[in-house]
Design a protein around this motif. Structure first.
Motif, PDB file in Angstrom:
ATOM      1  N   LEU A 395       2.190 109.993  26.554  1.00 12.79           N
ATOM      2  CA  LEU A 395       2.102 109.690  25.135  1.00 12.79           C
ATOM      3  C   LEU A 395       3.225 110.435  24.411  1.00 12.79           C
ATOM      4  CD1 LEU A 395       0.049 108.084  23.364  1.00 12.79           C
ATOM      5  CD2 LEU A 395      -1.006 110.270  22.837  1.00 12.79           C
ATOM      6  N   CYS A 396       4.046 109.703  23.678  1.00 12.35           N
ATOM      7  CA  CYS A 396       5.204 110.293  23.002  1.00 12.35           C
ATOM      8  C   CYS A 396       5.330 109.732  21.599  1.00 12.35           C
ATOM      9  CB  CYS A 396       6.491 109.972  23.779  1.00 12.35           C
ATOM     10  SG  CYS A 396       6.577 110.667  25.437  1.00 12.35           S
ATOM     11  N   LEU A 397       6.158 110.382  20.788  1.00 16.95           N
ATOM     12  CA  LEU A 397       6.547 109.849  19.494  1.00 16.95           C
ATOM     13  C   LEU A 397       8.022 109.504  19.527  1.00 16.95           C
ATOM     14  CD1 LEU A 397       4.771 112.230  16.922  1.00 16.95           C
ATOM     15  CD2 LEU A 397       3.931 110.107  17.926  1.00 16.95           C
ATOM     16  N   ASP A 398       8.356 108.330  19.030  1.00 12.74           N
ATOM     17  CA  ASP A 398       9.741 107.895  18.935  1.00 12.74           C
ATOM     18  C   ASP A 398      10.435 108.717  17.854  1.00 12.74           C
ATOM     19  OD1 ASP A 398      12.144 106.585  18.544  1.00 12.74           O
ATOM     20  OD2 ASP A 398      11.287 104.584  18.692  1.00 12.74           O
ATOM     21  N   LEU A 399      11.510 109.398  18.212  1.00 15.46           N
ATOM     22  CA  LEU A 399      12.178 110.305  17.280  1.00 15.46           C
ATOM     23  C   LEU A 399      13.203 109.630  16.381  1.00 15.46           C
ATOM     24  CD1 LEU A 399      12.707 113.528  19.430  1.00 15.46           C
ATOM     25  CD2 LEU A 399      10.962 113.073  17.690  1.00 15.46           C
ATOM     26  N   SER A 400      13.417 108.346  16.547  1.00 16.48           N
ATOM     27  CA  SER A 400      14.360 107.677  15.647  1.00 16.48           C
ATOM     28  C   SER A 400      13.757 107.687  14.241  1.00 16.48           C
ATOM     29  CB  SER A 400      14.613 106.239  16.115  1.00 16.48           C
ATOM     30  OG  SER A 400      13.424 105.503  16.164  1.00 16.48           O
ATOM     31  N   GLY A 401      14.455 108.268  13.305  1.00 20.98           N
ATOM     32  CA  GLY A 401      13.922 108.391  11.950  1.00 20.98           C
ATOM     33  C   GLY A 401      13.104 109.648  11.735  1.00 20.98           C
ATOM     34  N   ARG A 402      12.916 110.453  12.753  1.00 20.94           N
ATOM     35  CA  ARG A 402      12.183 111.727  12.684  1.00 20.94           C
ATOM     36  C   ARG A 402      10.802 111.551  12.033  1.00 20.94           C
ATOM     37  NH1 ARG A 402      12.461 116.846  15.147  1.00 20.94           N
ATOM     38  NH2 ARG A 402      10.950 118.117  14.042  1.00 20.94           N
TER      39      ARG A 402
END
Length: 577
Positions: A395-402
Motif C-alpha cells: 500500500l503506497c501513496l502516489d507522490l506526484s503532487g505531494r
C-alpha cells in the motif's frame, strides 16, 4: 462576539461543508473533492478553532472521570483558556518553532495545551504518560524539547532527563511552573503567529512495532487539514457527540479526539479511566448520548464478549481503527445493535487513507476504498511497479503532487524519510489486496507476511479465524522454523477469561483453525502466552518471530529451554487431515 474569518478559514469551511454534503454519496466525494488552499498564512487553532469557537456556548469537551464526575467546557471557554495559556507560555519563553513535549492524560489541560501551543506557532510533541525515563531521554534529545508539560505524578521521571528545557506542571511541584497560573491572566487574545501551511506543527513517535520508534514530523496543514477526510470516514456532523478510545500521546488521539471532531464542530467526550471497563464504557455511551464512536479492534473484541443487550443508545456511526477488524466482530455488532461497524486505515505518518464510509457498501474484512483526496496505489514489492486493477502489493501513496495528508518526513534521520519517501511513492510497509470494485483488504506488514511450504501466509487471516473461537481473546501468528517446510504457521494465543491453557483447549483451537482455513494455511503449532505489545498496545509479532528463531538456534546447539508447545500432529484426530 465573533472572530473575523480569513480567506484560509473560508476555504477550509467550504471544503468541510462539501464533504458534509457528500455523506451517502462517496463516489461523488472521491471524484470531486479537492484539498482547500489555506495559504499563505494558516494556523488551525486561530483560523479555524477560534473562528468557530468565539461566542459559541455549545459543549466542545466533556471529560468523564472514573468516579462518574465530569468536566465540561464550551468552545468559547476553550478559546479563552487556550489564549490565556498561550500568553502565559510565551511569557516563559516558548515561541514559534519550539518543541513542547506534552505528557498528560485525558484531562482538560491536555486540550487547552494543545490549542495554546499551536496558537504560538510552537511544535507539539505528544507523549504517553506510560513512557519511562529512558524513553523520555530519547524523546527530549531527538525532539529537541524546549519545554515539557506534564502532571505531578510524572515529574520525577524527568529527574534523570538532561536538557535545558522549561518545566511546566499541572499543579504544584518544586522547581516546576504551575500551568494553572495562566487562568489568572484575565481576558487576553493571542495574535496570529504568522505560520504557513508548510511550517511544522507536530512531532509524533511511531509505535515501533518492528524497529526503534521514528519521529514523524507534520505541518500546519497535513494533520489539521488532512483530517477533513478522517472526519468524513468517521461520519461526523456538526453537533455530534463523539467518543474515541485512544491513549493521549498517540496519533489516533489527535485524529479522533481533537482534529476530526472539531473540524466538524462536534463535542469530544473523553474517558479518564486508569483501567478499561467494558461495562462502564457501554454505560457512558448511553449516558452521554454519544452519536459516533471509534475504538481499536481490541476494545471491540472485549465489548462483544460483554452484555450488549441494552442497545446502542443514540449511536449512529461505529468505527474501528488501529489494527484490522476481524469479520466476526463486525457480524456480532451488527447482530446485537443493528449497526455496521466500519473499518479504516491510516498511519501516524498520514491521516486516514482508506475507509468504509457512511453510505458505502461494506465488504466484511475489507478496510474499504481510498478516501477522498488520498492517492492510494498498490505497488509490487518485487518489481516496484504499479499493480493495476485486481491484485496484491504494498500500500503506497502516489507522490506526484505531494499528498497533503502526508508527513514532512522523519526528523533526525538521513534525508528525513528513512527510505519511505524515496522515488515516486510513499511506502507504508503494509501489504494489501484489491478486488474488482476497488475494495482494499489488509494482508499484513511486509515484515509479518511469510512463506510456508512455498505458500504466502497472512498472519491476520489466520488470527481472524482463531479469535472467532470463544476461548481466544487475542492471537498472533508467526513463522516457526521447520526442517521440512522451512517454516510453519505458529499461533501464540492469549485466552479469554474462564478458559484454561490445557492440552484440550489447544486441541480445540487447532481443530477450529483446521476446519476454517485452507490446507496450506494449517496452524501446526500453538503456544499459550501473554502477547508482547508496544507501549501503544499493538502486538509485536517481530518479537515472537525473533523468539522462534532464537529457540531454533538453541535447539541446534543442544541447549533449548523447555517450552509448552502443542503441535497438531500430536493430536490423533488431526493427523492426516
Amino acid at each position: 462576539m465573533s472572530t473575523p474569518t480569513s480567506s484560509a478559514t473560508e476555504a477550509f469551511r467550504a471544503a468541510r461543508d462539501q464533504l458534509l454534503g457528500w455523506y451517502g454519496d462517496p463516489e461523488t466525494a472521491r471524484e470531486q473533492f479537492r484539498w482547500p488552499d489555506v495559504g499563505p498564512r494558516w494556523n488551525w487553532a486561530v483560523d479555524w478553532f477560534d473562528a468557530i469557537g468565539r461566542g459559541n456556548d455549545d459543549p466542545a469537551l466533556v471529560v468523564v472521570d472514573e468516579d462518574g464526575s465530569t468536566t465540561e467546557l464550551t468552545f468559547e471557554e476553550l478559546v479563552t483558556r487556550s489564549d490565556q495559556l498561550a500568553s502565559w507560555l510565551s511569557g516563559l519563553g516558548v515561541g514559534r518553532g519550539d518543541a513542547v513535549l506534552l505528557m498528560l492524560g485525558n484531562q482538560v489541560e491536555l486540550w487547552e495545551t494543545m490549542l495554546a501551543v499551536i496558537k504560538l506557532g510552537a511544535v507539539l510533541m505528544p507523549t504517553t504518560t506510560a513512557a519511562g525515563a529512558a524513553d523520555l531521554r530519547d524523546r527530549v534529545a531527538r525532539g529537541g524539547a524546549r519545554c515539557v508539560v506534564t502532571d505531578p505524578a510524572c515529574t520525577a521521571k524527568f529527574d534523570d532527563v538532561p536538557g535545558d528545557y522549561l518545566r511546566v506542571v499541572v499543579g504544584t511541584v518544586d522547581g516546576w511552573s504551575d500551568l494553572h497560573e495562566a487562568r489568572g491572566l484575565g481576558e487576553v487574545r493571542v495574535e496570529h503567529p504568522g505560520t504557513g501551511p508548510e511550517d511544522r506543527m507536530l512531532l509524533y513517535f511511531t509505535s515501533g512495532t518492528t524497529d526503534r520508534p521514528k519521529l514523524v514530523e507534520h505541518s500546519q496543514a497535513s494533520y489539521p487539514v488532512g483530517h477533513l477526510t478522517t472526519m468524513y470516514w468517521l461520519g461526523l456532523r456538526p453537533g455530534d457527540v463523539h467518543l474515541n478510545i485512544s491513549s493521549p500521546g498517540w496519533a489516533k488521539h489527535a485524529w479522533s479526539c481533537f482534529f476530526a471532531p472539531w473540524n466538524a464542530g462536534a463535542t469530544v467526550v473523553a474517558l479518564s479511566y486508569s483501567r478499561f471497563d467494558p461495562a462502564g464504557l457501554l454505560d457512558q455511551l448511553r449516558r452521554r448520548r454519544v452519536t459516533t464512536f471509534c475504538a481499536p479492534p481490541t476494545v471491540w473484541r472485549m465489548l462483544i464478549k460483554s452484555d450488549l443487550s441494552a442497545g446502542p443508545g443514540e449511536l449512529r456511526e461505529v468505527v474501528g481503527a488501529g489494527e484490522p477488524l476481524n469479520p466476526e466482530v463486525i457480524t456480532q455488532v451488527q447482530d446485537a445493535w443493528g449497526l455496521t461497524l466500519r473499518d479504516g486505515y491510516g498511519q501516524t505518518e498520514t491521516t486516514a487513507q482508506v475507509g468504509n464510509v457512511p453510505g458505502d457498501r461494506v465488504v466484511p474484512g475489507s478496510m474499504g476504498r481510498p478516501l477522498p483526496g488520498v492517492p492510494v496505489v498498490l505497488v509490487s514489492p518485487e518489481t516496484g511497479r504499479l499493480v493495476d486493477g485486481v491484485g496484491e502489493g504494498e500500500l503506497c501513496l502516489d507522490l506526484s503532487g505531494r499528498p497533503l495528508p502526508l508527513m514532512t518526513g522523519y526528523q533526525g534521520e538521513e534525508g528525513g524519510t528513512s527510505g519511505a519517501l524515496d522515488g515516486d511513492f510513499y511506502r507504508t510497509g503494509d501489504i494489501a489486496s484489491r478486488d474488482e470494485q476497488g475494495y482494499i483488504t489488509y494482508v499484513g506488514r511486509t515484515d509479518d507476511v511469510f512463506k510456508a511450504s512455498d505458500y504466502k501466509i497472512s498472519p491476520f487471516e489466520l488470527e481472524s479465524v482463531l479469535i472467532e473461537h470463544p476461548a481466544v481473546a487475542e492471537a498472533a501468528v508467526v513463522p516457526a522454523p521447520d526442517a521440512l517446510r522451512l517454516a510453519v504457521p505458529k499461533a501464540y494465543v492469549a485466552l479469554a477469561p474462564g478458559h484454561e491453557p490445557t492440552r484440550e483447549t489447544a486441541g480445540e483451537l487447532l481443530a477450529h483453525a483446521r476446519e476454517h482455513l485452507a490446507p496450506y494455511q494449517r496452524i501446526r503449532r500453538l503456544e499459550f502466552a501473554e502477547l508482547p505489545k508496544t507501549i501503544s498496545g499493538k502486538i509485536r509479532r517481530v518479537e515472537l518471530r525473533e523468539q522462534e528463531e532464537q529457540r531454533d538456534r538453541d535447539r541446534a546447539a543442544g541447549g533449548a529451554p523447555e517450552v509448552v508447545e502443542f503441535r497438531d500432529d500430536e493430536f490423533p484426530g488431526l493427523r492426516g487431515r
